[in-house]
Design an enzyme around this catalytic site. Structure first.
Site, PDB file in Angstrom:
ATOM      1  N   GLU A 136      50.008  28.083  54.742  1.00 13.46           N
ATOM      2  CA  GLU A 136      50.908  29.100  54.175  1.00 13.46           C
ATOM      3  C   GLU A 136      52.226  29.186  54.951  1.00 13.46           C
ATOM      4  O   GLU A 136      52.694  30.261  55.307  1.00 13.46           O
ATOM      5  CB  GLU A 136      50.177  30.444  54.109  1.00 13.46           C
ATOM      6  CG  GLU A 136      49.000  30.385  53.135  1.00 13.46           C
ATOM      7  CD  GLU A 136      48.278  31.714  52.949  1.00 13.46           C
ATOM      8  OE1 GLU A 136      47.675  32.190  53.930  1.00 13.46           O
ATOM      9  OE2 GLU A 136      48.312  32.265  51.853  1.00 13.46           O
ATOM     10  N   HIS A 375      37.288  39.537  41.494  1.00 15.19           N
ATOM     11  CA  HIS A 375      37.882  39.174  42.783  1.00 15.19           C
ATOM     12  C   HIS A 375      36.823  39.140  43.873  1.00 15.19           C
ATOM     13  O   HIS A 375      36.081  40.104  44.049  1.00 15.19           O
ATOM     14  CB  HIS A 375      38.992  40.166  43.175  1.00 15.19           C
ATOM     15  CG  HIS A 375      39.701  39.770  44.429  1.00 15.19           C
ATOM     16  ND1 HIS A 375      39.832  40.594  45.517  1.00 15.19           N
ATOM     17  CD2 HIS A 375      40.290  38.601  44.790  1.00 15.19           C
ATOM     18  CE1 HIS A 375      40.490  39.952  46.484  1.00 15.19           C
ATOM     19  NE2 HIS A 375      40.776  38.745  46.068  1.00 15.19           N
ATOM     20  N   HIS A 376      36.722  37.995  44.550  1.00 13.72           N
ATOM     21  CA  HIS A 376      35.817  37.839  45.694  1.00 13.72           C
ATOM     22  C   HIS A 376      36.626  37.475  46.927  1.00 13.72           C
ATOM     23  O   HIS A 376      36.956  36.312  47.129  1.00 13.72           O
ATOM     24  CB  HIS A 376      34.810  36.701  45.452  1.00 13.72           C
ATOM     25  CG  HIS A 376      33.828  36.964  44.362  1.00 13.72           C
ATOM     26  ND1 HIS A 376      33.107  35.956  43.765  1.00 13.72           N
ATOM     27  CD2 HIS A 376      33.438  38.124  43.761  1.00 13.72           C
ATOM     28  CE1 HIS A 376      32.300  36.489  42.837  1.00 13.72           C
ATOM     29  NE2 HIS A 376      32.486  37.790  42.809  1.00 13.72           N
ATOM     30  N   GLU A 377      36.975  38.455  47.732  1.00 16.37           N
ATOM     31  CA  GLU A 377      37.577  38.135  49.030  1.00 16.37           C
ATOM     32  C   GLU A 377      36.419  37.921  50.006  1.00 16.37           C
ATOM     33  O   GLU A 377      35.613  38.826  50.215  1.00 16.37           O
ATOM     34  CB  GLU A 377      38.489  39.267  49.491  1.00 16.37           C
ATOM     35  CG  GLU A 377      39.041  39.098  50.897  1.00 16.37           C
ATOM     36  CD  GLU A 377      39.814  37.796  51.100  1.00 16.37           C
ATOM     37  OE1 GLU A 377      40.828  37.603  50.425  1.00 16.37           O
ATOM     38  OE2 GLU A 377      39.368  36.972  51.933  1.00 16.37           O
ATOM     39  N   HIS A 445      42.001  31.157  46.800  1.00 14.65           N
ATOM     40  CA  HIS A 445      43.140  31.341  47.703  1.00 14.65           C
ATOM     41  C   HIS A 445      42.692  31.028  49.127  1.00 14.65           C
ATOM     42  O   HIS A 445      41.526  31.256  49.473  1.00 14.65           O
ATOM     43  CB  HIS A 445      43.661  32.775  47.625  1.00 14.65           C
ATOM     44  CG  HIS A 445      44.550  33.001  46.442  1.00 14.65           C
ATOM     45  ND1 HIS A 445      45.712  33.720  46.507  1.00 14.65           N
ATOM     46  CD2 HIS A 445      44.453  32.566  45.165  1.00 14.65           C
ATOM     47  CE1 HIS A 445      46.296  33.742  45.307  1.00 14.65           C
ATOM     48  NE2 HIS A 445      45.550  33.061  44.469  1.00 14.65           N
ATOM     49  N   GLU A 446      43.609  30.508  49.924  1.00 18.95           N
ATOM     50  CA  GLU A 446      43.328  30.102  51.319  1.00 18.95           C
ATOM     51  C   GLU A 446      42.216  29.064  51.420  1.00 18.95           C
ATOM     52  O   GLU A 446      41.539  28.948  52.438  1.00 18.95           O
ATOM     53  CB  GLU A 446      42.982  31.316  52.218  1.00 18.95           C
ATOM     54  CG  GLU A 446      44.089  32.315  52.375  1.00 18.95           C
ATOM     55  CD  GLU A 446      44.094  33.362  51.273  1.00 18.95           C
ATOM     56  OE1 GLU A 446      45.177  33.719  50.808  1.00 18.95           O
ATOM     57  OE2 GLU A 446      43.011  33.807  50.857  1.00 18.95           O
ATOM     58  N   GLU A 464      45.472  28.519  45.428  1.00 16.00           N
ATOM     59  CA  GLU A 464      46.732  28.885  46.080  1.00 16.00           C
ATOM     60  C   GLU A 464      47.033  27.766  47.079  1.00 16.00           C
ATOM     61  O   GLU A 464      47.759  26.843  46.754  1.00 16.00           O
ATOM     62  CB  GLU A 464      46.596  30.251  46.741  1.00 16.00           C
ATOM     63  CG  GLU A 464      47.872  30.730  47.392  1.00 16.00           C
ATOM     64  CD  GLU A 464      47.648  31.915  48.293  1.00 16.00           C
ATOM     65  OE1 GLU A 464      48.481  32.826  48.276  1.00 16.00           O
ATOM     66  OE2 GLU A 464      46.654  31.934  49.060  1.00 16.00           O
ATOM     67  N   GLU A 470      53.512  36.024  47.456  1.00 12.47           N
ATOM     68  CA  GLU A 470      53.129  37.242  48.177  1.00 12.47           C
ATOM     69  C   GLU A 470      53.831  37.387  49.527  1.00 12.47           C
ATOM     70  O   GLU A 470      54.091  38.501  49.973  1.00 12.47           O
ATOM     71  CB  GLU A 470      51.609  37.272  48.376  1.00 12.47           C
ATOM     72  CG  GLU A 470      51.107  36.163  49.296  1.00 12.47           C
ATOM     73  CD  GLU A 470      49.583  36.005  49.286  1.00 12.47           C
ATOM     74  OE1 GLU A 470      48.971  36.410  48.299  1.00 12.47           O
ATOM     75  OE2 GLU A 470      49.045  35.467  50.261  1.00 12.47           O
TER      76      GLU A 470
HETATM   77  C1  NOJ Z   1      45.262  36.615  50.227  1.00 16.63           C
HETATM   78  C2  NOJ Z   1      45.497  36.224  48.820  1.00 16.63           C
HETATM   79  O1  NOJ Z   1      46.344  35.103  48.745  1.00 16.63           O
HETATM   80  C3  NOJ Z   1      46.071  37.403  48.111  1.00 16.63           C
HETATM   81  O2  NOJ Z   1      46.446  37.056  46.813  1.00 16.63           O
HETATM   82  C4  NOJ Z   1      45.066  38.531  48.135  1.00 16.63           C
HETATM   83  O3  NOJ Z   1      45.631  39.663  47.540  1.00 16.63           O
HETATM   84  C5  NOJ Z   1      44.663  38.864  49.563  1.00 16.63           C
HETATM   85  N1  NOJ Z   1      44.286  37.696  50.267  1.00 16.63           N
HETATM   86  C6  NOJ Z   1      43.511  39.835  49.609  1.00 16.63           C
HETATM   87  O4  NOJ Z   1      42.351  39.210  49.136  1.00 16.63           O
HETATM   88 CA    CA Z   2      47.304  33.718  50.449  1.00 12.14          CA
END
Ligand code: NOJ
Ligand code: CA
Length: 666
Positions: A136, A375-377, A445-446, A464, A470
């Site tokens: 990033e 959404h799965h963080e 993402h990541e 991503e 962002e």
């Molecule tokens: C990083 C992600 O790229 C972003 O889109 C997300 O909102 C945050 N993490 C929280 O999960």
């Molecule tokens: Ca990100």
């Protein structure tokens, strides 16, 4: 082959040397390494030419045409076998190592890959630090001899950085030689193998593969028969050949999903940007901003974004303006201290906060003809995610979520692993497979950056894996030339969820103290829907901001995300890009043109349009006084009648862009 029996290769383009004689080989942890004392036993030549149909894409049909040569090598004394396979395309060459089935070798451990790319000069490069945990970053544009991570600003909003060597860069590495050759070094089909970074010899301009280690320090655990990923070198004197190349996809296996009817392109809105700009929070207590993990306190402050009521507001907006999906982040318990503590049991991916009524939300969405996006963080706690994955997918199916956005912010658990190591590559691919088995789409993402696996698992709809929009909300942001480089690098491996469409460019509208801003004009945010290919595109700004600029918003509503054909009209990495695309389901065309920090005037001929037809062109352009920093929201919209003979002048402001829709007049 050298006199020591070391395999070597070299590459020429139109009689010019591009890669000087460079060594190939694999070091093994135990026993004799596969680096020297080889003889060629025999070789095979073949040609391949086919067209295939991607489920979603920039083209409805892709040609895969190459000549192949396999060298069967045998190591003197050990009798070990190694095959090296080359594929030569119009726009480049690819090669990989293959380890044939052998009685003497069953399981083996790779301790290093010694692939060299010896360049012929001090080329101009667009490079990212060879960070094992993050891509990033902003791109650095320097000569090879000037690559040095210790010289760059790393106060850039990236929380987790793992840089072990100041002379290591990531691939894809985009370069340009002094005599005008575009050279891109990357890899394809990274499966059961770590990501390859590149160690740079700044004196001799040589690059050497650096594989990201596992927690043990080893690079890859393999068993015969197996192969490495493809190492790719794209070369052309025309930058458009590189940005338009389908070589990376072609080097991946065809789709393993038989019935793909459920894989659908999507435009979506969501409870997302409002957290990044600080209007609301992921956690229920409301103690967070985009760069902290909260206080662990559960007393609500009324700033929680993912409430039933707010979700209905977004669903209404999506339904009114024709968006297929609504993403909601912060819907589930766990955001109180979700990163920074290397904590294992962060989320269970199934328990909503008390103010998010999942049944009600999904009933409401259904009644409005809108799909919810899950959404799965994971916060990098991957073992925990895998343990909960089946139950998490069951919940998605119960409430009819077709897709998930996943996230991997933070240090990986199992502890000691990096985002780019073999174990994590396997995790990202495993999730795509499990989601496919459940007819679910995924947008990570990541994750490690894609290398064309979306051909094999087309439900891996986007990722991503680069610096997204962002970062403009809360860090020093993305340089104005950022989006002119991504199509030459990150996007070669697959679609990116860049989240364009920010109209309120300056963050001081939310808080007068903020100096953060998006580093483009408003018109350029529109053009990104065309220049940044993805079958999943977010309209990332807040509904109330779109309500203020409904005329410009019309372009986001009109632009498709799945295409019949695409033509790159003008391209120069780091400077500009102009692309036109034909909608997969209609005769409409869409143009996106972007520039870097410099204004740009150009004229294009509309000869891509069908002859003997008239089109209504709606042109969304920068105002005369527009400038990404001084006056980013100045734009104007005009309508013209055009044909395929029309010449159109485009005027792009500094950091600006133009978007055009061409609809046939019946
Ligand atoms: C990083 C992600 O790229 C972003 O889109 C997300 O909102 C945050 N993490 C929280 O999960
Ligand atoms: Ca990100």
């Amino acid at each position: 082959m050298t006199s020591q029996g070391e395999p070597t290769y070299q590459v020429t383009y139109k009689d010019k040397e591009v890669i000087k004689s460079s060594k190939l080989g694999i070091s093994l942890k135990d026993g004799v390494s596969l680096t020297k004392n080889f003889a060629i036993e025999n070789s095979e030549i073949s040609t391949f030419d086919e067209n295939w149909t991607p489920v979603l894409g920039e083209e409805s049909s892709i040609r895969n045409h190459y000549n192949q040569m396999i060298f069967h090598l045998k190591q003197n004394a050990t009798n070990k076998k190694l095959d090296i396979v080359f594929k030569v395309y119009d726009e480049g060459v690819a090669f990989r190592y293959e380890f044939p089935m052998e009685k003497s070798v069953n399981y083996f451990v790779i301790s290093d890959e010694n692939t060299e790319f010896k360049l012929t000069g001090d080329h101009n490069t667009f490079w990212l630090p060879g960070d094992y945990d993050s891509q990033e970053y902003n791109y650095n544009e320097t000569k090879i001899s000037e690559i040095d991570i210790s010289k760059i600003n790393r106060e850039n909003g990236i929380a987790l950085q793992t840089v072990e060597n100041n002379f290591r860069v990531q691939s894809p590495l985009m370069m340009k030689s002094a005599d005008g050759l575009y050279i891109n070094i990357f890899e394809a089909a990274v499966i059961n193998y770590p990501v390859m970074h590149l160690d740079v010899d700044t004196k001799s301009f040589g690059l050497t593969s650096n594989l990201v280690p596992n927690a043990t320090g080893d690079k890859a655990y393999l068993r015969t028969p197996s192969t490495t990923p493809w190492r790719t070198i794209m070369i052309s004197d025309d930058a458009r050949d590189i940005v338009g190349s389908k070589m990376i996809l072609n080097l991946n296996e065809p789709s393993k999903i038989e019935d793909t009817s459920w894989i659908k392109p999507m435009k979506y809105v969501g409870i997302w940007w409002e957290m990044h700009v600080g209007k609301s929070t992921w956690d229920y207590a409301g103690s967070q901003n985009a760069q902290n993990a909260g206080t662990g306190n559960m007393i609500p402050t009324g700033k929680h974004g993912a409430t039933t009521e707010n979700t209905k507001y977004y669903i209404d907006f999506a339904a009114k303006h024709g968006f297929e999906g609504v993403l909601v982040e912060g819907w589930n318990v766990g955001w109180e201290d979700w990163f920074g503590n290397w904590k294992e049991d962060v989320f269970d991916f199934t328990t909503p906060y008390s103010d998010f009524d999942i049944a009600e939300v999904n009933k409401y969405a259904k009644s409005k003809g809108v799909k919810m996006i899950m959404h799965h963080e994971t916060s990098g706690s991957v073992g925990n995610y895998e343990r909960h994955l089946d139950r998490a997918m069951d919940l998605m199916k119960k409430y009819d979520y077709p897709a998930v956005k996943s996230g991997y912010v933070g240090r990986i658990i199992p502890r000691g692993e990096f985002h780019d190591g073999q174990a994590m590559v396997n995790h990202f691919n495993f999730v795509a497979q499990r989601m496919a088995a459940n007819k679910l789409m995924v947008n990570s993402h990541e994750s490690s950056r894609p290398t064309g696996y979306s051909r094999t698992y087309p439900n891996y709809i986007a990722a991503e894996a680069a610096r997204g929009n962002e970062f403009n909300a809360w860090s020093n942001g993305n340089l104005p030339y950022h989006e002119t480089i991504l199509p030459f690098t990150r996007l070669l491996g697959g679609p990116m969820d860049y989240t364009p469409g920010i109209f309120e460019i300056k963050m001081n509208v939310y808080d007068p103290a903020k100096t953060n801003q998006v580093h483009t004009t408003l018109a350029k945010q529109l053009a990104l829907y065309v220049t940044m290919y993805s079958p999943l595109q977010m309209a990332a700004d807040l509904p109330e901001n779109y309500e203020k600029y409904l005329d410009a918003f019309q372009f986001i509503k009109d632009v498709p995300v799945d295409w019949q054909t695409s033509k790159y009209l003008e391209a120069e990495p780091g400077d500009y890009l102009t692309v036109v695309r034909n909608d997969k389901n209609s005769e409409s065309w869409f143009l996106g043109a972007i520039t870097d920090e410099n204004p740009r005037n150009t004229e294009i001929t509309l000869d891509f349009l069908s002859p003997n037809k008239k089109y209504k062109a709606i042109i969304y352009q920068d105002g005369k006084d527009a400038h990404w920093e001084k006056n980013p929201k100045s734009y104007n919209i005009k309508t013209e009648t055009v044909t395929n003979k029309t010449k159109m002048k485009l005027m792009l402001a500094a950091g600006g862009g133009t978007a055009v829709s061409f609809m046939p007049i019946k």
